[in-house]
Design a protein around this motif. Structure first.
Motif, PDB file in Angstrom:
ATOM      1  N   THR A  55       0.835  -1.193   0.000  1.00 25.91           N
ATOM      2  CA  THR A  55       0.000   0.000   0.000  1.00 25.91           C
ATOM      3  C   THR A  55       0.873   1.248   0.000  1.00 25.91           C
ATOM      4  N   SER A  56       0.598   2.159  -0.907  1.00 26.05           N
ATOM      5  CA  SER A  56       1.359   3.400  -0.988  1.00 26.05           C
ATOM      6  C   SER A  56       1.137   4.237   0.266  1.00 26.05           C
ATOM      7  N   SER A  57       2.179   4.915   0.709  1.00 27.61           N
ATOM      8  CA  SER A  57       2.083   5.717   1.929  1.00 27.61           C
ATOM      9  C   SER A  57       1.262   6.981   1.717  1.00 27.61           C
ATOM     10  N   GLN A  58       1.103   7.384   0.475  1.00 30.49           N
ATOM     11  CA  GLN A  58       0.406   8.635   0.170  1.00 30.49           C
ATOM     12  C   GLN A  58      -0.173   8.533  -1.232  1.00 30.49           C
ATOM     13  N   GLU A 302      11.021  -1.237   3.444  1.00 32.34           N
ATOM     14  CA  GLU A 302      11.612  -2.005   4.538  1.00 32.34           C
ATOM     15  C   GLU A 302      10.623  -2.181   5.687  1.00 32.34           C
ATOM     16  N   MET A 303       9.915  -1.106   6.013  1.00 34.01           N
ATOM     17  CA  MET A 303       9.021  -1.158   7.163  1.00 34.01           C
ATOM     18  C   MET A 303       7.772  -1.994   6.882  1.00 34.01           C
ATOM     19  N   LEU A 304       7.296  -1.959   5.641  1.00 35.95           N
ATOM     20  CA  LEU A 304       6.153  -2.809   5.303  1.00 35.95           C
ATOM     21  C   LEU A 304       6.558  -4.270   5.210  1.00 35.95           C
ATOM     22  N   GLU A 305       7.813  -4.520   4.891  1.00 37.80           N
ATOM     23  CA  GLU A 305       8.276  -5.911   4.844  1.00 37.80           C
ATOM     24  C   GLU A 305       8.205  -6.540   6.235  1.00 37.80           C
ATOM     25  N   VAL A 306       8.504  -5.752   7.264  1.00 34.56           N
ATOM     26  CA  VAL A 306       8.359  -6.253   8.631  1.00 34.56           C
ATOM     27  C   VAL A 306       6.907  -6.604   8.913  1.00 34.56           C
ATOM     28  N   ALA A 307       5.994  -5.714   8.508  1.00 37.81           N
ATOM     29  CA  ALA A 307       4.568  -5.975   8.734  1.00 37.81           C
ATOM     30  C   ALA A 307       4.120  -7.246   8.032  1.00 37.81           C
ATOM     31  N   ASP A 308       4.626  -7.472   6.829  1.00 39.22           N
ATOM     32  CA  ASP A 308       4.220  -8.658   6.075  1.00 39.22           C
ATOM     33  C   ASP A 308       4.755  -9.941   6.692  1.00 39.22           C
ATOM     34  N   GLU A 309       5.811  -9.838   7.493  1.00 40.09           N
ATOM     35  CA  GLU A 309       6.378 -11.025   8.140  1.00 40.09           C
ATOM     36  C   GLU A 309       5.595 -11.440   9.381  1.00 40.09           C
ATOM     37  N   ILE A 310       4.764 -10.551   9.904  1.00 37.26           N
ATOM     38  CA  ILE A 310       4.045 -10.854  11.145  1.00 37.26           C
ATOM     39  C   ILE A 310       2.780 -11.641  10.823  1.00 37.26           C
ATOM     40  N   PRO A 311       2.611 -12.829  11.388  1.00 41.93           N
ATOM     41  CA  PRO A 311       1.361 -13.571  11.155  1.00 41.93           C
ATOM     42  C   PRO A 311       0.180 -12.797  11.729  1.00 41.93           C
ATOM     43  N   VAL A 312      -0.973 -12.930  11.069  1.00 40.20           N
ATOM     44  CA  VAL A 312      -2.188 -12.300  11.565  1.00 40.20           C
ATOM     45  C   VAL A 312      -3.109 -13.367  12.133  1.00 40.20           C
ATOM     46  N   THR A 313      -4.101 -12.933  12.898  1.00 36.65           N
ATOM     47  CA  THR A 313      -5.103 -13.858  13.433  1.00 36.65           C
ATOM     48  C   THR A 313      -5.669 -14.687  12.276  1.00 36.65           C
ATOM     49  N   PRO A 314      -5.699 -16.010  12.412  1.00 37.83           N
ATOM     50  CA  PRO A 314      -5.927 -16.898  11.264  1.00 37.83           C
ATOM     51  C   PRO A 314      -7.132 -16.566  10.392  1.00 37.83           C
ATOM     52  N   ASP A 315      -8.266 -16.236  10.993  1.00 35.75           N
ATOM     53  CA  ASP A 315      -9.478 -16.052  10.192  1.00 35.75           C
ATOM     54  C   ASP A 315      -9.933 -14.607  10.124  1.00 35.75           C
ATOM     55  N   ILE A 316      -9.026 -13.663  10.366  1.00 34.27           N
ATOM     56  CA  ILE A 316      -9.422 -12.268  10.479  1.00 34.27           C
ATOM     57  C   ILE A 316     -10.006 -11.737   9.165  1.00 34.27           C
ATOM     58  N   PHE A 337       1.931   3.247  13.219  1.00 34.66           N
ATOM     59  CA  PHE A 337       2.044   4.197  12.128  1.00 34.66           C
ATOM     60  C   PHE A 337       0.943   3.994  11.086  1.00 34.66           C
ATOM     61  N   GLU A 338       0.477   5.111  10.544  1.00 31.84           N
ATOM     62  CA  GLU A 338      -0.667   5.107   9.643  1.00 31.84           C
ATOM     63  C   GLU A 338      -0.417   4.295   8.374  1.00 31.84           C
ATOM     64  N   PHE A 339       0.793   4.395   7.797  1.00 27.20           N
ATOM     65  CA  PHE A 339       1.005   3.683   6.535  1.00 27.20           C
ATOM     66  C   PHE A 339       1.022   2.174   6.747  1.00 27.20           C
ATOM     67  N   VAL A 340       1.437   1.726   7.941  1.00 28.54           N
ATOM     68  CA  VAL A 340       1.355   0.298   8.248  1.00 28.54           C
ATOM     69  C   VAL A 340      -0.115  -0.105   8.399  1.00 28.54           C
ATOM     70  N   GLY A 341      -0.884   0.732   9.106  1.00 26.85           N
ATOM     71  CA  GLY A 341      -2.301   0.454   9.270  1.00 26.85           C
ATOM     72  C   GLY A 341      -3.036   0.426   7.946  1.00 26.85           C
ATOM     73  N   ASN A 342      -2.731   1.365   7.045  1.00 26.51           N
ATOM     74  CA  ASN A 342      -3.372   1.385   5.733  1.00 26.51           C
ATOM     75  C   ASN A 342      -3.011   0.148   4.923  1.00 26.51           C
ATOM     76  N   ASN A 356      -1.162   6.990  14.212  1.00 31.10           N
ATOM     77  CA  ASN A 356      -0.235   8.119  14.227  1.00 31.10           C
ATOM     78  C   ASN A 356       0.474   8.209  12.879  1.00 31.10           C
ATOM     79  N   ARG A 357       0.828   9.421  12.485  1.00 30.70           N
ATOM     80  CA  ARG A 357       1.350   9.659  11.139  1.00 30.70           C
ATOM     81  C   ARG A 357       2.862   9.883  11.184  1.00 30.70           C
ATOM     82  N   LEU A 358       3.607   8.870  10.797  1.00 29.87           N
ATOM     83  CA  LEU A 358       5.056   8.999  10.692  1.00 29.87           C
ATOM     84  C   LEU A 358       5.385   9.841   9.467  1.00 29.87           C
ATOM     85  N   HIS A 359       6.240  10.854   9.630  1.00 29.31           N
ATOM     86  CA  HIS A 359       6.560  11.741   8.520  1.00 29.31           C
ATOM     87  C   HIS A 359       7.503  11.037   7.544  1.00 29.31           C
ATOM     88  N   LEU A 360       7.180  11.136   6.261  1.00 29.71           N
ATOM     89  CA  LEU A 360       7.998  10.542   5.208  1.00 29.71           C
ATOM     90  C   LEU A 360       8.344  11.610   4.187  1.00 29.71           C
TER      91      LEU A 360
END
Length: 510
Positions: A55-58, A302-316, A337-342, A356-360
């Motif tokens: 997902t694009s940050s902006q 790099e930061m979204l790659e970390v998010a993609d490595e985290i397993p999510v609740t199985p049936d979410i 951070f908002e871009f991770v949430g988006n 929260n909005r991390l400045h990029l």
């Protein structure tokens, strides 16, 4: 190896066919779909083809193109539009041939159709005057291009209709070898006069700005300097008519199975610094600001790659889809951070994010963060940070009573939110006796029991939900995950114990 990047915005009707065409190449490729915060089913359709989706940050094509390049793993980059159904089967081969054969550093496509009005009336006349070496290109505004990643890393991606012509000019100014490639006959939708007018202004503005020999005062006369767009305002809720039922998930505790902030700190070698921040501060705002500074210089890929490595609740994903089918609007709240949430919102099919909005700048974190007003209560320096303030914000701005909100948290860091929402659901509680604050508890690792709660929950009387049962006032507000030093320290220690050493190492970037 080739990375094919497809920037998309609301192209759910065409994206799968585009991906299938790209896959017909015999060359080894990866496909990255960069979603520009679509509001249709683009992400869901793309994921059916088992390609990587970020997902694009902006909002803006240029930012999507740059962030796709950052995420690319290979040295040759292809950009392809996601709304054209008439690509030739050998599109990838045609576009990449000059690069693969080392005959060019940048390949610009042209295709068989009448040149557009902006090309004929604006782009070509300006190029002939300011950049005569580019005047021969058939379609300088074409968005289907190929390039060596090493060259793309040195150029500036405009964030409007000027992005494609801007890349061509930058490559020319760097003396890159540029090839023009015929990719056959294409058909795409005609644009409105309003779109053509906007394109004309932005294309001319980009060409003029790239022409360094023109005095600055003339540049200002011929076209105003383009202003970088502000990060997309949270607005999805405003487009939903007659919003009545809402489910909010704590992203950090009920969607992610591990804490994003902690794992990102581990991945980037900032674990010790994070713990020092938590030991120094108890004020949530101070913690959030200092924690954000740890990620200075890290790019969004790099930061979204970390998010993609985290397993999510199985049936979410299934639960969110079913809740939406029943008329609920679903979203996330996070102290992160908002871009991770988006990114997670789009992957899982949710509707909105409070974060929260991390400045990029150019998709790289500056280390600064903005805490939105909906997390704060009070005035000036006395504003108190608390996630539960989101409920008041929703009520005031969208006229949704807290009684019409189901909140799903884990118990300890969400006390006020669990208590103030119409139905507070403690999911897989780990830290406290959730019975003291929550209406319902889900002990299962899956989220499916929430569907039964939601089915029974919206009992209505005179158009309103029944009030939740009275619970004892424990006198404690909900404290943010990153804002409670002791709680996050304990949580992180548990994560460290559960995380095997080789798993933590695997998260670190090469």
């Amino acid at each position: 190896m080739i990375s094919v990047i497809i920037p998309v915005l609301n192209e759910g009707a065409t994206i799968r066919q585009v991906i299938k065409t790209i896959k017909k190449t015999s060359r080894p490729i990866e496909i990255i779909v960069v979603d520009d915060n679509s509001t249709d089913n683009t992400v869901e359709e793309a994921m059916k083809e088992r390609v990587r989706v970020i997902t694009s940050s902006q909002r803006g094509k240029g930012i999507s193109m740059r962030e796709g390049m950052m995420a690319a793993r290979h040295d040759i980059i292809l950009y392809v539009d996601g709304d054209i159904l008439t690509y030739p089967d050998d599109l990838v081969d045609r576009l990449s041939d000059p690069i693969v054969k080392d005959e060019a550093d940048f390949a610009k496509s042209y295709f068989e159709r009448q040149a557009g009005r902006v090309t004929q009336l604006v782009a070509k006349p300006l190029l002939s005057i300011l950049f005569p070496g580019l005047a021969h290109f058939n379609q300088p505004l074409s968005g289907m291009i190929a390039a060596k990643k090493s060259f793309l890393q040195k150029v500036h991606f405009e964030n409007d209709y000027g992005v494609d012509i801007g890349l061509l000019i930058d490559m020319h100014l760097m003396q890159a070898r540029i090839a023009e490639v015929n990719i056959g006959r294409l058909e795409n939708a005609m644009q409105t006069w309003e779109q053509l007018s906007k394109m004309s202004r932005e294309v001319s503005r980009t060409i003029l700005r790239k022409a360094e020999s023109i005095p600055q005062q003339n540049l200002e006369t011929l076209g105003n300097i383009n202003l970088i767009r502000e990060q997309m305002e949270f607005s999805i809720l405003e487009s939903i008519d007659k919003l009545e039922k809402m489910v909010i998930f704590n992203l950090d505790e009920t969607v992610f199975t591990q804490n994003y902030l902690y794992l990102a700190a581990v991945a980037f070698g900032k674990e010790d610094e994070l713990f020092q921040v938590l030991e120094r501060h108890t004020n949530p705002v101070d913690v959030i600001n200092e924690a954000a500074s740890l990620f200075e210089g890290r790019n969004i890929a790099e930061m979204l790659e970390v998010a993609d490595e985290i397993p999510v609740t199985p049936d979410i994903r299934h639960v969110i889809r079913e809740l939406k089918r029943r008329g609920y609007v679903c979203g996330f709240v996070t102290d992160g951070f908002e871009f991770v949430g988006n990114h997670m919102k789009n992957k899982l099919g949710a509707d909105f994010v409070f974060a929260n909005r991390l400045h990029l700048i150019h998709s790289v974190a500056t280390g600064e963060v903005t805490i939105p007003d909906y997390f704060l209560h009070g005035v000036n320096g006395s504003a108190e940070y608390n996630k539960s303030h989101v409920l008041k914000y929703i009520q005031e701005k969208y006229h949704i009573s807290p009684q019409n909100v189901i909140y799903v948290g884990n118990g300890e860091t969400d006390r006020a939110m669990l208590q103030d929402a119409g139905i507070g659901v403690a999911y897989h509680p780990q830290f406290v006796d959730a019975e003291t604050v929550a209406d319902k508890v889900i002990e299962d690792v899956c989220m499916a029991p929430l569907l039964e709660i939601a089915q029974a929950g919206p009992a209505r009387t005179d158009g309103q939900w029944l009030s939740k049962r009275q619970v004892r006032n424990i006198g404690l507000g909900s404290l943010a995950v990153v804002a409670t030093a002791g709680l996050l320290y304990l949580a992180a220690r548990q994560i460290r114990k559960a995380l095997k050493p080789d798993e933590a190492t695997a998260l670190k970037p090469a």
